[in-house]
Write a protein that holds these residues in place. Structure first.
Motif, PDB file in Angstrom:
ATOM      1  N   GLY A  51     -16.761   0.403   1.691  1.00 19.78           N
ATOM      2  CA  GLY A  51     -15.756  -0.376   0.987  1.00 19.78           C
ATOM      3  C   GLY A  51     -15.178  -1.434   1.902  1.00 19.78           C
ATOM      4  N   VAL A  52     -14.490  -2.376   1.299  1.00 20.35           N
ATOM      5  CA  VAL A  52     -13.858  -3.446   2.067  1.00 20.35           C
ATOM      6  C   VAL A  52     -12.354  -3.356   1.835  1.00 20.35           C
ATOM      7  CG1 VAL A  52     -13.647  -5.932   2.382  1.00 20.35           C
ATOM      8  CG2 VAL A  52     -15.873  -4.934   1.837  1.00 20.35           C
ATOM      9  N   LEU A  53     -11.616  -3.180   2.922  1.00 19.28           N
ATOM     10  CA  LEU A  53     -10.160  -3.187   2.872  1.00 19.28           C
ATOM     11  C   LEU A  53      -9.682  -4.504   3.470  1.00 19.28           C
ATOM     12  CD1 LEU A  53      -9.361   0.368   4.303  1.00 19.28           C
ATOM     13  CD2 LEU A  53      -9.610  -0.283   1.917  1.00 19.28           C
ATOM     14  N   VAL A  54      -8.961  -5.267   2.689  1.00 19.48           N
ATOM     15  CA  VAL A  54      -8.359  -6.501   3.188  1.00 19.48           C
ATOM     16  C   VAL A  54      -6.861  -6.240   3.232  1.00 19.48           C
ATOM     17  CG1 VAL A  54      -8.006  -8.957   2.798  1.00 19.48           C
ATOM     18  CG2 VAL A  54     -10.199  -7.907   2.205  1.00 19.48           C
ATOM     19  N   CYS A  55      -6.324  -6.168   4.437  1.00 19.76           N
ATOM     20  CA  CYS A  55      -4.925  -5.783   4.635  1.00 19.76           C
ATOM     21  C   CYS A  55      -4.064  -7.006   4.950  1.00 19.76           C
ATOM     22  CB  CYS A  55      -4.809  -4.785   5.780  1.00 19.76           C
ATOM     23  SG  CYS A  55      -5.807  -3.308   5.543  1.00 19.76           S
ATOM     24  N   PHE A  56      -2.824  -6.963   4.475  1.00 19.44           N
ATOM     25  CA  PHE A  56      -1.870  -8.013   4.818  1.00 19.44           C
ATOM     26  C   PHE A  56      -0.494  -7.395   4.978  1.00 19.44           C
ATOM     27  CE2 PHE A  56      -1.330  -7.632   0.320  1.00 19.44           C
ATOM     28  CZ  PHE A  56       0.002  -7.927   0.086  1.00 19.44           C
TER      29      PHE A  56
ATOM     30  N   GLU B 152      -3.457 -15.640   4.214  1.00 20.12           N
ATOM     31  CA  GLU B 152      -4.586 -15.367   5.117  1.00 20.12           C
ATOM     32  C   GLU B 152      -5.531 -14.349   4.488  1.00 20.12           C
ATOM     33  OE1 GLU B 152      -7.163 -15.836   8.059  1.00 20.12           O
ATOM     34  OE2 GLU B 152      -5.350 -17.036   7.850  1.00 20.12           O
ATOM     35  N   ALA B 153      -4.989 -13.364   3.798  1.00 19.11           N
ATOM     36  CA  ALA B 153      -5.826 -12.384   3.096  1.00 19.11           C
ATOM     37  C   ALA B 153      -6.668 -13.078   2.031  1.00 19.11           C
ATOM     38  CB  ALA B 153      -4.966 -11.295   2.479  1.00 19.11           C
ATOM     39  N   LYS B 154      -6.072 -14.042   1.325  1.00 19.84           N
ATOM     40  CA  LYS B 154      -6.826 -14.801   0.315  1.00 19.84           C
ATOM     41  C   LYS B 154      -7.963 -15.590   0.957  1.00 19.84           C
ATOM     42  CE  LYS B 154      -4.453 -16.952  -2.940  1.00 19.84           C
ATOM     43  NZ  LYS B 154      -3.383 -17.706  -3.627  1.00 19.84           N
ATOM     44  N   ARG B 155      -7.714 -16.152   2.145  1.00 23.73           N
ATOM     45  CA  ARG B 155      -8.778 -16.873   2.859  1.00 23.73           C
ATOM     46  C   ARG B 155      -9.891 -15.909   3.283  1.00 23.73           C
ATOM     47  NH1 ARG B 155      -4.462 -20.221   4.522  1.00 23.73           N
ATOM     48  NH2 ARG B 155      -3.917 -18.928   6.296  1.00 23.73           N
ATOM     49  N   SER B 156      -9.506 -14.722   3.719  1.00 22.76           N
ATOM     50  CA  SER B 156     -10.501 -13.716   4.093  1.00 22.76           C
ATOM     51  C   SER B 156     -11.355 -13.321   2.892  1.00 22.76           C
ATOM     52  CB  SER B 156      -9.835 -12.469   4.670  1.00 22.76           C
ATOM     53  OG  SER B 156      -9.202 -12.769   5.888  1.00 22.76           O
TER      54      SER B 156
ATOM     55  N   LEU C 111       5.309  -8.419  -4.618  1.00 25.54           N
ATOM     56  CA  LEU C 111       4.446  -7.411  -5.210  1.00 25.54           C
ATOM     57  C   LEU C 111       3.637  -8.028  -6.341  1.00 25.54           C
ATOM     58  CD1 LEU C 111       3.512  -4.479  -5.592  1.00 25.54           C
ATOM     59  CD2 LEU C 111       5.536  -4.114  -7.005  1.00 25.54           C
ATOM     60  N   HIS C 112       4.298  -8.810  -7.173  1.00 26.52           N
ATOM     61  CA  HIS C 112       3.607  -9.460  -8.292  1.00 26.52           C
ATOM     62  C   HIS C 112       2.511 -10.410  -7.791  1.00 26.52           C
ATOM     63  CE1 HIS C 112       2.922 -11.281 -12.194  1.00 26.52           C
ATOM     64  NE2 HIS C 112       3.115 -12.468 -11.637  1.00 26.52           N
ATOM     65  N   GLY C 113       2.816 -11.178  -6.743  1.00 26.81           N
ATOM     66  CA  GLY C 113       1.824 -12.103  -6.185  1.00 26.81           C
ATOM     67  C   GLY C 113       0.601 -11.383  -5.657  1.00 26.81           C
ATOM     68  N   ALA C 114       0.823 -10.277  -4.965  1.00 26.48           N
ATOM     69  CA  ALA C 114      -0.291  -9.495  -4.421  1.00 26.48           C
ATOM     70  C   ALA C 114      -1.115  -8.865  -5.537  1.00 26.48           C
ATOM     71  CB  ALA C 114       0.236  -8.424  -3.477  1.00 26.48           C
ATOM     72  N   GLU C 115      -0.434  -8.333  -6.552  1.00 31.82           N
ATOM     73  CA  GLU C 115      -1.148  -7.750  -7.694  1.00 31.82           C
ATOM     74  C   GLU C 115      -1.973  -8.806  -8.423  1.00 31.82           C
ATOM     75  OE1 GLU C 115       2.187  -6.002  -9.721  1.00 31.82           O
ATOM     76  OE2 GLU C 115       1.740  -4.014  -8.899  1.00 31.82           O
ATOM     77  N   THR C 116      -1.445 -10.013  -8.517  1.00 33.53           N
ATOM     78  CA  THR C 116      -2.158 -11.108  -9.166  1.00 33.53           C
ATOM     79  C   THR C 116      -3.410 -11.481  -8.383  1.00 33.53           C
ATOM     80  OG1 THR C 116      -0.118 -11.958 -10.125  1.00 33.53           O
ATOM     81  CG2 THR C 116      -1.955 -13.500  -9.973  1.00 33.53           C
ATOM     82  N   VAL C 117      -3.273 -11.602  -7.061  1.00 37.17           N
ATOM     83  CA  VAL C 117      -4.436 -11.911  -6.214  1.00 37.17           C
ATOM     84  C   VAL C 117      -5.527 -10.871  -6.425  1.00 37.17           C
ATOM     85  CG1 VAL C 117      -5.247 -12.005  -3.813  1.00 37.17           C
ATOM     86  CG2 VAL C 117      -3.155 -13.193  -4.456  1.00 37.17           C
ATOM     87  N   ALA C 118      -5.158  -9.600  -6.404  1.00 35.38           N
ATOM     88  CA  ALA C 118      -6.134  -8.521  -6.580  1.00 35.38           C
ATOM     89  C   ALA C 118      -6.758  -8.558  -7.974  1.00 35.38           C
ATOM     90  CB  ALA C 118      -5.478  -7.171  -6.331  1.00 35.38           C
ATOM     91  N   SER C 119      -5.946  -8.712  -8.977  1.00 38.35           N
ATOM     92  CA  SER C 119      -6.426  -8.725 -10.358  1.00 38.35           C
ATOM     93  C   SER C 119      -7.395  -9.876 -10.617  1.00 38.35           C
ATOM     94  CB  SER C 119      -5.236  -8.813 -11.302  1.00 38.35           C
ATOM     95  OG  SER C 119      -5.661  -8.896 -12.629  1.00 38.35           O
ATOM     96  N   GLU C 120      -7.073 -11.065 -10.118  1.00 40.56           N
ATOM     97  CA  GLU C 120      -7.933 -12.239 -10.312  1.00 40.56           C
ATOM     98  C   GLU C 120      -9.307 -12.056  -9.683  1.00 40.56           C
ATOM     99  OE1 GLU C 120      -5.601 -15.364  -8.599  1.00 40.56           O
ATOM    100  OE2 GLU C 120      -4.489 -15.715 -10.465  1.00 40.56           O
ATOM    101  N   ARG C 121      -9.397 -11.198  -8.683  1.00 45.36           N
ATOM    102  CA  ARG C 121     -10.660 -10.985  -7.971  1.00 45.36           C
ATOM    103  C   ARG C 121     -11.322  -9.655  -8.320  1.00 45.36           C
ATOM    104  NH1 ARG C 121      -7.253 -14.182  -5.732  1.00 45.36           N
ATOM    105  NH2 ARG C 121      -7.906 -15.926  -4.444  1.00 45.36           N
ATOM    106  N   GLY C 122     -10.776  -8.974  -9.304  1.00 47.01           N
ATOM    107  CA  GLY C 122     -11.342  -7.697  -9.724  1.00 47.01           C
ATOM    108  C   GLY C 122     -11.194  -6.606  -8.674  1.00 47.01           C
ATOM    109  N   MET C 123     -10.123  -6.684  -7.914  1.00 50.23           N
ATOM    110  CA  MET C 123      -9.876  -5.742  -6.828  1.00 50.23           C
ATOM    111  C   MET C 123      -8.820  -4.718  -7.233  1.00 50.23           C
ATOM    112  SD  MET C 123      -9.522  -8.370  -3.632  1.00 50.23           S
ATOM    113  CE  MET C 123      -9.509  -7.109  -2.380  1.00 50.23           C
TER     114      MET C 123
END
Length: 106
Positions: free
Chosen positions: A8-13, A23-27, A65-77
């Motif tokens: 699995g891939v864990l992208v931490c911020f 930076e996590a979005k760039r990763s 929290l909402h911003g992070a959830e949105t980033v994950a949701s948009e990428r199917g994460m």
């Protein structure tokens, strides 16, 4: 970024500075562009991990929290928050990885 044998891939911020989520979005973009053939298979779970979950008030944290959830949701994460300070949710992503691999293989 380490891309050896993985389950699995864990992208931490860090939830404190907003730049950490950027930076996590760039990763994630790098993983999509450079890792598509050797890192990211359709069965490999991608998990966005927000560290410092003990900072629950929105005034204390710049990465919402909402911003992070949105980033994950948009990428199917999957999105998980954790806190090494309090021990909150520190193991969940290690349990999620094999469950997601099994789910995606069905």
């Amino acid at each position: 970024m380490y891309a050896g044998k993985n389950a699995g891939v864990l992208v931490c911020f860090n939830a404190k500075p907003r730049d950490s989520l950027l930076e996590a979005k760039r990763s994630l973009a790098d993983i999509k562009v450079h890792g598509a053939s050797r890192l990211v298979s359709p069965f490999l779970p991608l998990i966005l991990v927000g560290c410092m979950a003990e900072m629950s008030c929105e005034d204390c944290r710049e990465a919402s929290l909402h911003g992070a959830e949105t980033v994950a949701s948009e990428r199917g994460m999957i999105y998980v928050e954790t806190s090494s300070k309090t021990g909150f949710n520190t193991e969940s992503h290690f349990f999620i990885c094999p469950l997601e691999v099994a789910r995606k293989n069905d």
